[in-house]
Design a protein around this motif. Sequence first.
Motif, PDB file in Angstrom:
ATOM      1  N   PHE A  20     -14.103 -38.422 -16.776  1.00  0.00           N
ATOM      2  CA  PHE A  20     -13.255 -37.224 -16.798  1.00  0.00           C
ATOM      3  C   PHE A  20     -13.771 -36.118 -15.880  1.00  0.00           C
ATOM      4  O   PHE A  20     -13.208 -35.034 -15.845  1.00  0.00           O
ATOM      5  N   LEU A  21     -14.840 -36.397 -15.115  1.00  0.00           N
ATOM      6  CA  LEU A  21     -15.317 -35.426 -14.140  1.00  0.00           C
ATOM      7  C   LEU A  21     -14.878 -35.773 -12.718  1.00  0.00           C
ATOM      8  O   LEU A  21     -15.205 -35.046 -11.781  1.00  0.00           O
ATOM      9  N   THR A  22     -14.146 -36.853 -12.568  1.00  0.00           N
ATOM     10  CA  THR A  22     -13.704 -37.252 -11.233  1.00  0.00           C
ATOM     11  C   THR A  22     -12.665 -36.273 -10.695  1.00  0.00           C
ATOM     12  O   THR A  22     -11.974 -35.586 -11.449  1.00  0.00           O
ATOM     13  N   ASN A  23     -12.550 -36.241  -9.381  1.00  0.00           N
ATOM     14  CA  ASN A  23     -11.563 -35.359  -8.751  1.00  0.00           C
ATOM     15  C   ASN A  23     -10.146 -35.722  -9.179  1.00  0.00           C
ATOM     16  O   ASN A  23      -9.305 -34.838  -9.387  1.00  0.00           O
ATOM     17  N   ASP A  24      -9.883 -37.023  -9.317  1.00  0.00           N
ATOM     18  CA  ASP A  24      -8.547 -37.467  -9.727  1.00  0.00           C
ATOM     19  C   ASP A  24      -8.211 -36.951 -11.121  1.00  0.00           C
ATOM     20  O   ASP A  24      -7.078 -36.512 -11.377  1.00  0.00           O
ATOM     21  N   TYR A  25      -9.179 -37.011 -12.033  1.00  0.00           N
ATOM     22  CA  TYR A  25      -8.921 -36.555 -13.403  1.00  0.00           C
ATOM     23  C   TYR A  25      -8.696 -35.047 -13.433  1.00  0.00           C
ATOM     24  O   TYR A  25      -7.803 -34.552 -14.128  1.00  0.00           O
ATOM     25  N   ILE A  26      -9.492 -34.313 -12.661  1.00  0.00           N
ATOM     26  CA  ILE A  26      -9.318 -32.863 -12.594  1.00  0.00           C
ATOM     27  C   ILE A  26      -7.952 -32.516 -12.016  1.00  0.00           C
ATOM     28  O   ILE A  26      -7.266 -31.593 -12.482  1.00  0.00           O
ATOM     29  N   ASP A  27      -7.530 -33.267 -11.013  1.00  0.00           N
ATOM     30  CA  ASP A  27      -6.194 -33.052 -10.442  1.00  0.00           C
ATOM     31  C   ASP A  27      -5.103 -33.315 -11.474  1.00  0.00           C
ATOM     32  O   ASP A  27      -4.097 -32.584 -11.537  1.00  0.00           O
ATOM     33  N   GLN A  28      -5.298 -34.356 -12.291  1.00  0.00           N
ATOM     34  CA  GLN A  28      -4.321 -34.667 -13.343  1.00  0.00           C
ATOM     35  C   GLN A  28      -4.241 -33.544 -14.366  1.00  0.00           C
ATOM     36  O   GLN A  28      -3.150 -33.200 -14.845  1.00  0.00           O
ATOM     37  N   ILE A  29      -5.389 -32.961 -14.698  1.00  0.00           N
ATOM     38  CA  ILE A  29      -5.397 -31.825 -15.626  1.00  0.00           C
ATOM     39  C   ILE A  29      -4.553 -30.687 -15.066  1.00  0.00           C
ATOM     40  O   ILE A  29      -3.703 -30.105 -15.756  1.00  0.00           O
ATOM     41  N   ASN A  30      -4.763 -30.361 -13.810  1.00  0.00           N
ATOM     42  CA  ASN A  30      -4.050 -29.241 -13.193  1.00  0.00           C
ATOM     43  C   ASN A  30      -2.557 -29.506 -13.049  1.00  0.00           C
ATOM     44  O   ASN A  30      -1.752 -28.564 -13.004  1.00  0.00           O
ATOM     45  N   GLU A  31      -2.184 -30.785 -13.003  1.00  0.00           N
ATOM     46  CA  GLU A  31      -0.762 -31.115 -12.967  1.00  0.00           C
ATOM     47  C   GLU A  31      -0.102 -30.896 -14.326  1.00  0.00           C
ATOM     48  O   GLU A  31       1.082 -30.547 -14.411  1.00  0.00           O
ATOM     49  N   LYS A  32      -0.878 -31.085 -15.404  1.00  0.00           N
ATOM     50  CA  LYS A  32      -0.342 -30.998 -16.760  1.00  0.00           C
ATOM     51  C   LYS A  32      -0.511 -29.618 -17.395  1.00  0.00           C
ATOM     52  O   LYS A  32       0.351 -29.156 -18.142  1.00  0.00           O
ATOM     53  N   ALA A  33      -1.637 -28.991 -17.132  1.00  0.00           N
ATOM     54  CA  ALA A  33      -1.933 -27.700 -17.777  1.00  0.00           C
ATOM     55  C   ALA A  33      -1.031 -26.604 -17.211  1.00  0.00           C
ATOM     56  O   ALA A  33      -0.877 -26.483 -15.998  1.00  0.00           O
ATOM     57  N   THR A  34      -0.469 -25.816 -18.091  1.00  0.00           N
ATOM     58  CA  THR A  34       0.442 -24.745 -17.652  1.00  0.00           C
ATOM     59  C   THR A  34      -0.152 -23.350 -17.829  1.00  0.00           C
ATOM     60  O   THR A  34       0.386 -22.382 -17.281  1.00  0.00           O
ATOM     61  N   THR A  35      -1.236 -23.240 -18.582  1.00  0.00           N
ATOM     62  CA  THR A  35      -1.799 -21.917 -18.864  1.00  0.00           C
ATOM     63  C   THR A  35      -3.228 -21.759 -18.361  1.00  0.00           C
ATOM     64  O   THR A  35      -3.831 -20.701 -18.538  1.00  0.00           O
ATOM     65  N   TRP A  36      -3.798 -22.808 -17.762  1.00  0.00           N
ATOM     66  CA  TRP A  36      -5.183 -22.715 -17.306  1.00  0.00           C
ATOM     67  C   TRP A  36      -5.425 -23.620 -16.112  1.00  0.00           C
ATOM     68  O   TRP A  36      -4.609 -24.487 -15.803  1.00  0.00           O
ATOM     69  N   LYS A  37      -6.571 -23.407 -15.455  1.00  0.00           N
ATOM     70  CA  LYS A  37      -6.949 -24.174 -14.287  1.00  0.00           C
ATOM     71  C   LYS A  37      -8.276 -24.885 -14.522  1.00  0.00           C
ATOM     72  O   LYS A  37      -9.190 -24.328 -15.141  1.00  0.00           O
ATOM     73  N   ALA A  38      -8.338 -26.114 -14.026  1.00  0.00           N
ATOM     74  CA  ALA A  38      -9.560 -26.906 -14.114  1.00  0.00           C
ATOM     75  C   ALA A  38     -10.244 -26.940 -12.752  1.00  0.00           C
ATOM     76  O   ALA A  38      -9.612 -26.758 -11.713  1.00  0.00           O
ATOM     77  N   GLY A  39     -11.549 -27.162 -12.769  1.00  0.00           N
ATOM     78  CA  GLY A  39     -12.336 -27.281 -11.548  1.00  0.00           C
ATOM     79  C   GLY A  39     -13.660 -27.937 -11.875  1.00  0.00           C
ATOM     80  O   GLY A  39     -13.929 -28.275 -13.032  1.00  0.00           O
ATOM     81  N   ARG A  40     -14.494 -28.091 -10.879  1.00  0.00           N
ATOM     82  CA  ARG A  40     -15.748 -28.798 -11.115  1.00  0.00           C
ATOM     83  C   ARG A  40     -16.820 -27.860 -11.657  1.00  0.00           C
ATOM     84  O   ARG A  40     -17.190 -26.873 -11.019  1.00  0.00           O
ATOM     85  N   ASN A  41     -17.352 -28.183 -12.833  1.00  0.00           N
ATOM     86  CA  ASN A  41     -18.498 -27.489 -13.404  1.00  0.00           C
ATOM     87  C   ASN A  41     -19.760 -28.347 -13.360  1.00  0.00           C
ATOM     88  O   ASN A  41     -20.868 -27.813 -13.396  1.00  0.00           O
ATOM     89  N   PHE A  42     -19.583 -29.670 -13.333  1.00  0.00           N
ATOM     90  CA  PHE A  42     -20.701 -30.603 -13.400  1.00  0.00           C
ATOM     91  C   PHE A  42     -20.630 -31.617 -12.258  1.00  0.00           C
ATOM     92  O   PHE A  42     -19.532 -31.985 -11.824  1.00  0.00           O
ATOM     93  N   PRO A  43     -21.759 -32.118 -11.785  1.00  0.00           N
ATOM     94  CA  PRO A  43     -21.753 -33.157 -10.752  1.00  0.00           C
ATOM     95  C   PRO A  43     -21.089 -34.433 -11.264  1.00  0.00           C
ATOM     96  O   PRO A  43     -21.075 -34.708 -12.469  1.00  0.00           O
TER      97      PRO A  43
END
Length: 338
Positions: A20-43
């Motif tokens: 769940f730290l992959t770029n693809d997963y983070i992109d999927q979060i941002n496609e679904k989330a309507t009230t917040w933004k995801a980004g990389r916090n961990f390697p």
Amino acid sequence: MTDDYTDQIYDEPTTEQAYFLTNDYIDQINEKATTWKAGRNFPLTTSVVYLKGMLGSKGVGLSLNGPVKSEDPNYSNFQDIPESFDAREQWTECQTIGHVRDQGNCGSSWAVATTSALSDRMCIATNGEFNETLSAEELTFCCHYCGFGCFGGWPILAWYRFKYHGCCTGGDYGSDEGCQPYRVSPCTVDGQGYNSTCNDQPFERNHKCSRECYGNTTVDYHDDHVYTRDAYHLTFRAIQKDVLCYGPIAASYDVYDDFLSYKSGVYAKTDNATYIGGHAVKLIGWGIDDDTDTPYWLLINSWNTEWGNNGTFKIERGTNQCRIDVSTTAGVPFLIEE
């Protein structure tokens, strides 16, 4: 005291990387989330076992281990709840309120959140005369009935500890502040500014309980302790009034894998996110998001300032998002002059 989770931390393969730290997963979060933004916090190399180990609250949901507070005579002073509130702005003399701690590679969030909240409440109750951090070290490793040290605990039992045994002062790792500073080393930040989650370090073993001051050795260990006069869960409707009356509280909630990548906005679990454990943080206020008109709680995490929004985050309020609305605990400081 033993716990299956303790064995799980040591038995799970530490090299299993978090999908769940992959770029693809983070992109999927941002496609679904309507009230917040995801980004990389961990390697990307961060393992699942270490991320799970950074949680630690077993107090999600109302417990039978403590009373539920819904009324207080002092609540009558706050009939009109402000639309937004930030304890850092209300009590500027209390330096501890905005401080972001680092629990390190230890599931001590239950202890960090409660000692942080009580530190703030002591400052508020004394009009700034008490302006010190209380010891997460002492609470984590000396309150054996509170839980399992670095392997999690119950915040409500921490407040009972404060009521009957008190808590001494203690600053951050590497400081000499207070009686017992924190002895779990912080998680480092890599060259790209990401929290490494102590991925290259072994999970912290529980420390031996110390009953003497090793930070500021001029302090008397027994005289240094502060207490609460009670310990309680809060009903949803009492949370804001209790914060207005006495200051920040401890809040527990269910953590899902998308939360690890929170960066800004008002968090709400996205579809298909996977549960990974319970966590505890400090609740310092609330408001309504300007962009999405979403009510939120304002909270301070304990994964250092590189995580999230400088160590803080917002989560949806009033919908029992991740069960946070029914998982708050607190206690009122006991002052000697009482």
